[in-house]
Design a protein around this motif. Structure first.
Motif, PDB file in Angstrom:
ATOM      1  N   MET A   1       0.845  -1.191   0.000  1.00  0.00           N
ATOM      2  CA  MET A   1       0.000   0.000   0.000  1.00  0.00           C
ATOM      3  C   MET A   1       0.879   1.240   0.000  1.00  0.00           C
ATOM      4  O   MET A   1       1.804   1.367   0.805  1.00  0.00           O
ATOM      5  N   LEU A   2       0.590   2.177  -0.911  1.00  0.00           N
ATOM      6  CA  LEU A   2       1.334   3.426  -0.963  1.00  0.00           C
ATOM      7  C   LEU A   2       1.066   4.254   0.292  1.00  0.00           C
ATOM      8  O   LEU A   2      -0.074   4.349   0.751  1.00  0.00           O
ATOM      9  N   THR A   3       2.122   4.859   0.830  1.00  0.00           N
ATOM     10  CA  THR A   3       1.971   5.703   2.015  1.00  0.00           C
ATOM     11  C   THR A   3       2.306   7.168   1.752  1.00  0.00           C
ATOM     12  O   THR A   3       1.843   8.041   2.476  1.00  0.00           O
ATOM     13  N   SER A   4       3.124   7.446   0.721  1.00  0.00           N
ATOM     14  CA  SER A   4       3.448   8.835   0.385  1.00  0.00           C
ATOM     15  C   SER A   4       3.832   8.926  -1.080  1.00  0.00           C
ATOM     16  O   SER A   4       4.229   7.933  -1.696  1.00  0.00           O
ATOM     17  N   ILE A   5       3.728  10.140  -1.614  1.00  0.00           N
ATOM     18  CA  ILE A   5       4.088  10.368  -3.019  1.00  0.00           C
ATOM     19  C   ILE A   5       4.550  11.807  -3.183  1.00  0.00           C
ATOM     20  O   ILE A   5       4.022  12.724  -2.541  1.00  0.00           O
ATOM     21  N   THR A   6       5.563  11.995  -4.029  1.00  0.00           N
ATOM     22  CA  THR A   6       6.020  13.323  -4.434  1.00  0.00           C
ATOM     23  C   THR A   6       5.994  13.365  -5.957  1.00  0.00           C
ATOM     24  O   THR A   6       6.525  12.471  -6.619  1.00  0.00           O
ATOM     25  N   VAL A   7       5.353  14.398  -6.498  1.00  0.00           N
ATOM     26  CA  VAL A   7       5.179  14.529  -7.946  1.00  0.00           C
ATOM     27  C   VAL A   7       5.814  15.840  -8.395  1.00  0.00           C
ATOM     28  O   VAL A   7       5.560  16.890  -7.801  1.00  0.00           O
ATOM     29  N   GLU A   8       6.613  15.771  -9.463  1.00  0.00           N
ATOM     30  CA  GLU A   8       7.246  16.973 -10.011  1.00  0.00           C
ATOM     31  C   GLU A   8       7.066  17.014 -11.527  1.00  0.00           C
ATOM     32  O   GLU A   8       7.411  16.059 -12.226  1.00  0.00           O
ATOM     33  N   ASN A   9       6.478  18.124 -12.011  1.00  0.00           N
ATOM     34  CA  ASN A   9       6.380  18.423 -13.448  1.00  0.00           C
ATOM     35  C   ASN A   9       5.572  17.395 -14.225  1.00  0.00           C
ATOM     36  O   ASN A   9       5.911  17.043 -15.358  1.00  0.00           O
ATOM     37  N   PHE A  10       4.482  16.918 -13.618  1.00  0.00           N
ATOM     38  CA  PHE A  10       3.587  15.972 -14.269  1.00  0.00           C
ATOM     39  C   PHE A  10       2.251  16.648 -14.541  1.00  0.00           C
ATOM     40  O   PHE A  10       1.580  17.119 -13.621  1.00  0.00           O
ATOM     41  N   THR A  96       4.171   0.295   2.036  1.00  0.00           N
ATOM     42  CA  THR A  96       4.344  -0.644   3.152  1.00  0.00           C
ATOM     43  C   THR A  96       4.905  -1.981   2.696  1.00  0.00           C
ATOM     44  O   THR A  96       5.284  -2.798   3.529  1.00  0.00           O
ATOM     45  N   THR A  97       4.964  -2.204   1.387  1.00  0.00           N
ATOM     46  CA  THR A  97       5.313  -3.536   0.885  1.00  0.00           C
ATOM     47  C   THR A  97       6.567  -3.585   0.031  1.00  0.00           C
ATOM     48  O   THR A  97       6.985  -4.676  -0.371  1.00  0.00           O
TER      49      THR A  97
END
Length: 347
Positions: A1-10, A96-97
């Motif tokens: 399961m995703l816990t965090s995300i950072t997105v740049e220039n999308f 988490t995985t």
């Protein structure tokens, strides 16, 4: 399961960081705040090794009919913020995985680019453009390529087979839905689809796959009083619930992405839907992301998750600012507190 995300220039996002993702994530914000772009970035973060294929699939849904995948300016450039394909975009995520990963997609110079294991180019072919997707996990990097040559568009082979569903704002019953329903029926698990449809119409007693003309298989809903009715002749709410039901019933451990979840649904069926999603995501181990413009939809989710003592809900509010999009993450209790104080959180 995703816990965090950072997105740049999308797409429309110059920079965005979201921390504290949950099992069920409801994304809110004003028009053009980046809700759908964030959900697409989450799709890529979930399966970065197949980023090129996922991007192509999403673009086919988005661009005008007849736009050619080989047309770089029309088909591919809108993926990049301010059309800067050479600068590329980056998505970093933690889960988490698995180990934290970083995905970079950018336009590459074509001379001497595609060799060896990246892609086998036909003898004598010449590339006119190329995109690379590089995935980094610790010290390990993998790269996939798409390029356009005088002999057609060529992809690197698919790297993984991670399940995910994307449900658009307008119901569309396609071949994938029919295949999954057929599989559920073969396994004796189609009752989950029937149960969810009963939230819209309590007369539903079953769902069938029939080919009346012998040519094309279609979905029919069996009603106790009226018999079999083609799904495409029923209301938008019934078709939308069918899409939800098939997606959740057919998958284990995947991710489901629902754009404008409240579309076509009467307010009376919103809470039953959230109740079903709460239970289905726990049973199936499915992480769910959805966008909405409806404050009523947000509050309905909060009430249901509280009633079921489920702390898996997160509401993510996006606010677009100069050079950055801010994300505020509310858990179930904060959403409830906002409702109690009469504060609208959707932006």
């Amino acid at each position: 399961m995703l816990t965090s995300i950072t997105v740049e220039n999308f797409r429309g996002i110059e920079r965005l960081h979201v921390e504290g993702l949950g099992r069920v994530n409801l994304i809110i914000g004003r028009n053009d705040s980046g809700k759908t772009a964030l959900m697409e970035a989450l799709l890529l973060a979930r399966d970065p090794d197949n980023a090129i294929g996922l991007l192509a699939s999403r673009q086919r849904m988005r661009v005008s009919e007849g736009t050619n995948i080989a047309d770089f300016d029309e088909f591919w450039l809108p993926i990049f913020h301010r059309m800067d394909a050479k600068g590329g975009f980056r998505i970093r995520s933690a889960s988490t995985t698995a180990r934290p990963s970083s995905l970079t997609v950018e336009q590459e110079p074509v001379d001497g680019l595609i060799t060896g294991e990246d892609l086998i180019r036909e003898s004598g072919s010449t590339a006119t453009w190329a995109l690379s997707a590089t995935v980094s996990r610790g010290p390990h990097n993998t790269r996939t390529i798409i390029e356009n040559t005088d002999k057609g568009v060529r992809f690197s082979p698919a790297q993984t087979d991670i399940g995910n569903f994307w449900i658009t704002p307008s119901p569309s019953i396609g071949n994938q839905d029919i295949r999954f329903l057929s599989k559920l029926k073969q396994q004796g698990r189609d009752e989950a689809v029937t149960n969810l449809l009963r939230y819209v119409n309590d007369q539903v007693s079953g769902v069938e796959l029939l080919a009346p003309t012998g040519n094309r298989v279609s979905v029919y809903v069996r009603l106790r009083r009226e018999g079999l009715i083609p799904l495409h002749m029923m209301g938008e709410g019934m078709k939308r619930y069918f899409e939800f039901a098939v997606a959740f019933a057919a998958t284990e451990g995947a991710s489901i992405h629902i754009d404008e979840i409240e579309n076509g649904l009467h307010h009376s069926v919103i809470e039953p839907l959230w109740s079903w999603i709460s239970k289905a995501t726990q049973e199936k181990g499915v992480q769910t992301f959805a966008t909405t413009h409806s404050e009523e939809c947000v509050q309905a989710a909060s009430r249901v998750f509280k009633a079921q003592n489920d702390d898996g809900l997160r509401v993510i509010r996006l606010d677009k600012q100069e050079h950055e999009t801010k994300a505020v993450v509310y858990d179930r209790d904060l959403v409830e507190a906002a409702e109690r104080m009469g504060v609208e959180i959707r932006g």
